[in-house]
Scaffold this motif. Structure first.
Motif, mmCIF file in Angstrom:
data_model
loop_
_atom_site.group_PDB
_atom_site.id
_atom_site.type_symbol
_atom_site.label_atom_id
_atom_site.label_comp_id
_atom_site.label_asym_id
_atom_site.label_seq_id
_atom_site.Cartn_x
_atom_site.Cartn_y
_atom_site.Cartn_z
ATOM 1 N N SER A 31 -7.399 -4.126 -5.886
ATOM 2 C CA SER A 31 -7.929 -2.837 -5.420
ATOM 3 C C SER A 31 -8.623 -2.077 -6.553
ATOM 4 N N HIS B 94 -7.393 -16.511 2.754
ATOM 5 C CA HIS B 94 -7.366 -16.031 4.135
ATOM 6 C C HIS B 94 -7.078 -17.184 5.089
ATOM 7 N N GLU C 65 -16.827 -4.056 -3.376
ATOM 8 C CA GLU C 65 -16.356 -5.261 -2.703
ATOM 9 C C GLU C 65 -17.360 -6.404 -2.839
ATOM 10 N N GLU D 221 -4.273 -13.590 5.666
ATOM 11 C CA GLU D 221 -4.387 -12.221 5.141
ATOM 12 C C GLU D 221 -5.672 -12.049 4.339
ATOM 13 N N SER D 222 -6.220 -10.855 4.367
ATOM 14 C CA SER D 222 -7.429 -10.589 3.593
ATOM 15 C C SER D 222 -7.067 -9.918 2.273
ATOM 16 N N GLY E 52 0.805 -1.214 0.000
ATOM 17 C CA GLY E 52 0.000 0.000 0.000
ATOM 18 C C GLY E 52 0.841 1.268 0.000
ATOM 19 N N TYR F 68 -9.012 -8.589 0.314
ATOM 20 C CA TYR F 68 -9.798 -7.374 0.080
ATOM 21 C C TYR F 68 -8.995 -6.155 0.525
ATOM 22 N N LYS F 69 -8.101 -6.376 1.498
ATOM 23 C CA LYS F 69 -7.352 -5.261 2.086
ATOM 24 C C LYS F 69 -5.942 -5.122 1.477
ATOM 25 N N VAL F 70 -5.241 -6.259 1.380
ATOM 26 C CA VAL F 70 -3.888 -6.214 0.817
ATOM 27 C C VAL F 70 -3.847 -7.136 -0.404
#
Lengths: 225, 636, 257
Positions: free
Chosen positions: B359, B382, B367, B387-388, B306, B390-392
């Motif tokens: 992203s 996951h 989403e 880890e997700s 990010g 959706y986020k990373v």
């Protein structure tokens, strides 16, 4: 195999029988409570109701025989299922953990058997009057059997009341799972209704419990005398 | 040896019809007099056993799993191709055929691939009729998606579980035949040898994995559908039980092994996290429809993803292959990932990984939409990594996924050993040097439902009454060899574990015969493997006994076969002095892309076994293209 | 991290079994539970003993081969995953983990943690299919299937046949497994012609295998790695009831036997 034979022999058929008889007995439990609650309307109302039942033998005996049949089927099929279920696992786990299963769902056989023994006691207490034969001689001013007095006398003993409250509690505990399971066994649940049915089952069970125990408690606190 | 592919005459589009017109048939009343042995119950084996049963043959179906519903076809996620053109986007049998041939870098047999494209549509019909719950539109009609290496939407899918659903369809058909009495299933039974009587494959020797009993089964024909050999590399996306033993034993009994060096390395797998790792998990290629692949532009950039601004990211697939972008075929994407990691731009702790970033898609579609499309894959990621996505961004890295090589077969799917048929991933026939996404399910089911049941009758027609008894001398001999070998493994009682050896072999294969190969490395591997094999036979520790369930013994036998097979793979890779598809020889490249050598290598390399530690003999089946012209494969 | 294992060891169906304790040390929390067992087995092998037998194959939660009851829960503590996708980070450092095989009369034990689940295959053989043969199918789009039906069928078809539902049920009932297959096929138009016959025959086989009945405890749904819903059991109850009502003649019912 004929459909009737399947009904009696298959696990699903047996569950239908449990659900049908359970539904009938549940109906009785509701009616019985409504009848009993008339005690709050005073002696006349409930004695009149009792008299009406006694003077209509076809209704009374029809109901009694029906109930007896339903209890018998519910009991026998329940025991048969319990035996089959126990046999389905010949070795138990060393670590037992009930995942998601509620206590009520896991103890249906036990709660059912205790409720049955209560029913026998309850019949002896108020219907057959074997425990208190003197109740037979209670009559009101109109010469009807004084059910009102019988209730007040019967529930004047705190030990009887506690046994009654525990037993009714167990019955409602049994129903809190049983009502929902009944819908499941008969295939009347689906995604849209499942949560509402389960929730309603619990509300009804609690309602029945409150309805039933309100009578002995009212006697105990002197509201009904 | 003359390897005749027995391609039917006539124009390409009519070959299969011509073939069926001329094929010899077995009289319906005679079909039940034939016993057919089918080994393996994946898509190809399950479909073949069920269909042969439907036709009226007596089928014996063998699998090593506890049920014929578990073979590793079950794990295929993305989908199955078919030239239905339901989307009206210009698809046709010819286009599917051409995409497959081109995807295979022009190293597959034209007639086989064309037939595959032709029957692809029947497969969808058959599976729908079986109740496979393919994804549908609100209209109730089937929906499609696009998949790596294709510019049309021809992939049918059932959520992320297409392989499972197709396999269950075949399994259910198989169970129906079991209930009708035409098929008998032997679960937890491993084929340990092929039995040849008078030059024909007439039976197998098996080990009952529960009791350890060595048994013989005679048949009029033997069908091997036992999958690929990717576990030779130790870490792969294969099931742990997937193995090469059946095809390897058949190879040792005379069946030629074709193009062993063609192995597919799938670009989107979850990177290795430690030494203990037992297998690699694939994330469906369909993710590349919405995910963008990138690494930092700077070498050694260890910032969190990010924190790396847009202009410091290298979306290398979009940069190098503008027209296919993130959907470039698997071999190309994998190699590109290796390249950026070799440059020191890989991500994650090990530096062996690239980002697959959603992203942009989440911003564009929301989403919820992404969750609907890939929810189960994101969940799986996951579960494994914690880890997700959706986020990373996901971290991915290539891993061995499929082997295009396999036993050599002709147009009938019969090997050079008469009576031995090979279907699905176990044969070499349809994918050339690289397989396109969603084509493995297509090929397995095509072979099982539509090709093999039609071609096997041609062989069987002349074989009535020629089935030997299962106590013939050839069977006794094979049983003895199998028993002796198991006993030998059990008596070594050395110091090193089977896994230890297998890991070491896998490392040699991955380092010297993985995504990029060169002469020096391959020669090195050819020195290391026989040494390690020798050590294995001296120092392996196989605990337990042979007379009951013994998973160590099962594994030891399979690893022993990998040692022999690995040598052949490397030898083939060394011999094939060109780059094509999944086989990338560093000596032959043009701006980092494969450089084929059609003049010298437009052939199928079929190897004949001459004994362990004897050099195998190479037979060449030239690839003749009647319809298409060989072109440089470009996805730019 | 380190854990202590109590693993059920039993050489064969007829020999008595017992718990044996093992130490698993130096584990990485990102290891899967089965990778931890692999490591333990490596140590056992190096000591010259016979390693623990356990079923596994795909190790990505889809083949249904892995089993194991971990600390009293089928497939371990995590929701909607199989044993192979259970990771050591789900356990505490120093924890004692009890590992048992799936226990049910219909799943006889073979060795250690391995049981025989072929009863499931026989239930499918009784009717868990659509009677179509290769070559006879109409075009895939000839029969539209309402999306909600196709989706619901897929929800049911996601079952991996691992048997955790049986293992977790206090009655060792196979209702969730059987209802998932019955529902998958009965929901689709292709499965309609054999709807009644299918449910009657599959339930009959399920009973014959010695599975228990359903008490609607919901344990099966809770341990199911694919989250198969209890509502499919309700649907099967409905289908069976309908089949009983629609098959009053002996001939029709006999046909279903």
């Amino acid at each position: 195999m004929s459909p009737l034979l399947r009904l009696a022999k298959s696990s699903l058929g047996k569950k239908y029988l449990m659900a049908f008889t359970g539904f009938g007995l549940f109906g009785f439990v509701v009616m019985h409570m409504l009848g009993n609650l008339q005690v709050f309307l005073g002696p006349d109302a409930i004695n009149k109701y009792a008299h009406f039942l006694k003077s209509t033998p076809e209704l009374l005996w029809g109901a009694r025989l029906g109930l007896l049949a339903m209890v018998t089927v519910h009991f026998c099929v329940g025991i048969a299922l319990a035996i089959e279920n126990m046999q389905a696992r010949d070795q138990e786990y060393a670590v037992k953990r009930a995942v998601k299963a509620t206590l009520a769902s896991r103890t249906m056989v036990v709660s059912g058997l205790i409720v049955l023994s209560f029913i026998i006691y309850h019949l002896a207490h108020y219907t057959l009057l074997t425990i208190h034969p003197e109740y037979r001689n209670l009559h009101d001013d109109l010469g009807r059997h004084d059910v009102y007095r019988m209730i007040v006398l019967g529930f004047s003993s705190p030990s009887v009341v506690s046994f009654y409250v525990i037993s009714v509690g167990l019955l409602c505990f049994h129903l809190s799972h049983g009502i929902g399971a009944m819908f499941q066994s008969l295939g009347l649940k689906n995604e849209a209704y499942v949560e509402r049915i389960d929730c309603l089952a619990k509300i009804v069970a609690v309602g029945l419990f409150i309805g039933y125990i309100s009578i002995p408690l009212a006697v105990q606190i002197g509201m009904v005398k | 040896m003359n390897l005749d592919a027995k391609i039917p005459s006539g124009p390409l589009a009519q070959k299969w019809d011509n073939y069926k017109r001329d094929a010899k048939l077995v009289n319906p009343a005679n079909k039940r007099k034939y016993d057919i042995i089918v080994v393996g119950t994946g898509l190809a084996g399950g479909a073949a056993a069920a269909t042969l049963g439907e036709l009226g043959y007596n089928v014996k179906s063998f699998c090593i799993q506890d049920s014929p519903r578990r073979a590793h076809s079950v794990a295929a996620q993305g989908g199955i191709n078919a030239a239905k053109n339901y989307q009206n986007d210009g698809d046709s049998v010819y286009r599917l055929f051409y995409d497959t041939i081109k995807g295979g870098d022009f190293r597959a047999r034209e007639a086989n691939v064309y037939r595959l494209a032709q029957v692809s549509a029947n497969i969808i019909d058959q599976c729908v009729a079986q109740g496979v719950p393919f994804a549908r539109e609100y209209s109730g009609y089937l929906t499609n998606r696009s998949f790596g290496g294709a510019q049309v939407s021809r992939t049918f899918y059932a959520r992320g579980q297409t392989g499972q659903q197709l396999l269950l369809g075949a399994y259910q058909s198989l169970m129906r035949q079991v209930s009708l009495g035409t098929v008998k299933v032997f679960p937890r039974t491993e084929m340990l040898d092929l039995v040849i009587v008078n030059g024909h494959a007439k039976g197998i020797v098996t080990r009952n994995l529960i009791t350890g009993a060595i048994e013989s089964h005679a048949g009029d024909a033997v069908v091997l559908a036992t999958g690929g050999y990717g576990n030779t590399w130790y870490l792969s996306t294969y099931g742990r039980g997937s193995n090469a033993t059946a095809i390897w034993r058949a190879h040792k009994k005379g069946a030629c092994f074709a193009n062993p060096c063609y192995a597919q390395i799938h670009p989107t797998c979850i990177p290795v996290s430690g030494d203990y790792q037992s297998k690699l998990t694939l994330m469906s290629e369909s993710l590349r429809n919405d995910g963008r692949v990138w690494v930092p532009k700077k070498v050694g950039d260890k910032r969190a993803p990010g924190d790396i601004p847009e202009d410091e990211r290298d979306y290398y697939l979009e940069r190098k292959y503008p027209s296919y972008g993130n959907l470039a075929p698997r071999d190309i994407s994998s190699r590109a990932a290796k390249q950026v990691c070799d440059e020191g731009r890989g991500v994650g702790e090990s530096g062996l990984g690239v980002y697959l970033d959603f992203s942009a898609a989440i911003q564009r579609l929301g989403e919820a939409k992404i969750a609907e499309r890939y929810g189960n894959l994101f969940d799986m990621y996951h579960e494994i990594t914690g880890e997700s996505a959706y986020k990373v961004p996901m971290r991915i890295y290539p891993a061995i996924h499929y082997t295009m090589g396999g036993l050599w077969v002709d147009y009938n799917l019969m090997s050079n050993v008469p009576g031995l048929f090979v279907a699905g991933e176990a044969n070499f026939s349809d994918h050339g040097a690289n397989r396109l996404g969603a084509s493995a399910l297509m090929q397995g089911l095509a072979d099982g439902y539509f090709v093999l049941p039609n071609t096997i009758s041609g062989y069987l027609a002349g074989q009535l009454g020629k089935r030997p008894k299962a106590d013939a001398a050839e069977f006794k001999q094979a049983e003895k060899e199998v028993g002796d070998r198991l006993q030998k493994l059990l008596t070594i009682r050395g110091k090193r574990t089977i896994t230890d050896f297998h890991k070491q072999l896998g490392k040699i294969m991955w380092d010297y015969c993985g995504m990029a190969r060169n002469e020096a490395g391959l020669k090195k591997a050819l020195e290391l493997i026989p040494k390690l094999r020798e050590e294995f036979w001296k120092d392996v520790n196989v605990p337990g006994e042979g007379g009951d369930l013994n998973q160590s013994l099962e594994r030891a036998g399979r690893v022993a076969d990998y040692f022999e097979l690995a040598e052949l793979i490397v030898l083939d890779a060394l011999m094939r002095d060109e780059s094509c598809g999944g086989h990338f020889r560093e000596e032959h490249q043009e701006e980092g892309e494969c450089k084929r050598n059609d003049e010298q290598f437009a052939y199928v390399a079929a190897w004949e076994h001459k004994g362990v530690s004897q050099p195998p003999v190479l037979h060449k089946e030239p690839l003749k293209y009647e319809e298409i012209h060989l072109a440089t494969r470009s996805y730019k | 991290m380190n854990v202590k294992l109590r693993v059920w060891r039993q050489a064969g169906p007829d020999t008595p079994g017992k718990f044996v304790e093992y130490e698993a040390t130096g584990l990485n929390p990102n290891m899967s539970f089965l990778e931890m067992l692999d490591e333990v087995n490596e140590d056992i092998t190096k000591r010259g003993e016979e390693p623990i037998s356990f079923d596994h194959d795909c190790r990505e939660g889809i083949c249904g081969m892995c089993s194991c009851v971990i600390n009293g829960e089928a497939h371990g503590p995590e929701y909607k995953v199989a044993t192979c996708q259970t990771y050591m980070r789900s356990f505490q450092d120093g924890e004692t983990i009890t590992v048992e095989p799936f226990r049910a009369k219909a799943f006889p034990l073979i060795k250690d943690l391995i049981v025989n689940r072929s009863a499931f295959d026989r239930v499918i053989q009784a009717g868990g299919f659509i009677s179509t043969s290769a070559g006879s199918a109409p075009d895939g789009n000839a029969i539209p299937v309402p999306k909600q039906d196709a989706d619901a069928a897929m929800d049911a078809a996601a079952c991996i046949g691992c048997g955790a539902c049986v293992a977790a049920c206090k009655n060792a009932s196979a209702m969730l497994f059987v209802s998932a297959k019955v529902s998958h096929l009965n929901l689709l138009p292709q499965g309609k012609p054999e709807k009644d016959k299918r449910v009657l025959a599959m339930v009959q086989q399920m009973d014959a295998e010695g599975f228990g009945a359903c008490t609607v405890t919901g344990s099966c749904e809770a341990v199911c790695p694919k989250g198969i819903s209890l509502n499919f059991i309700a649907k099967m109850n409905r289908d069976y009831f309908g089949a009983l009502l629609r098959a009053p003649s002996k001939a029709k019912a006999a046909h279903a036997d």
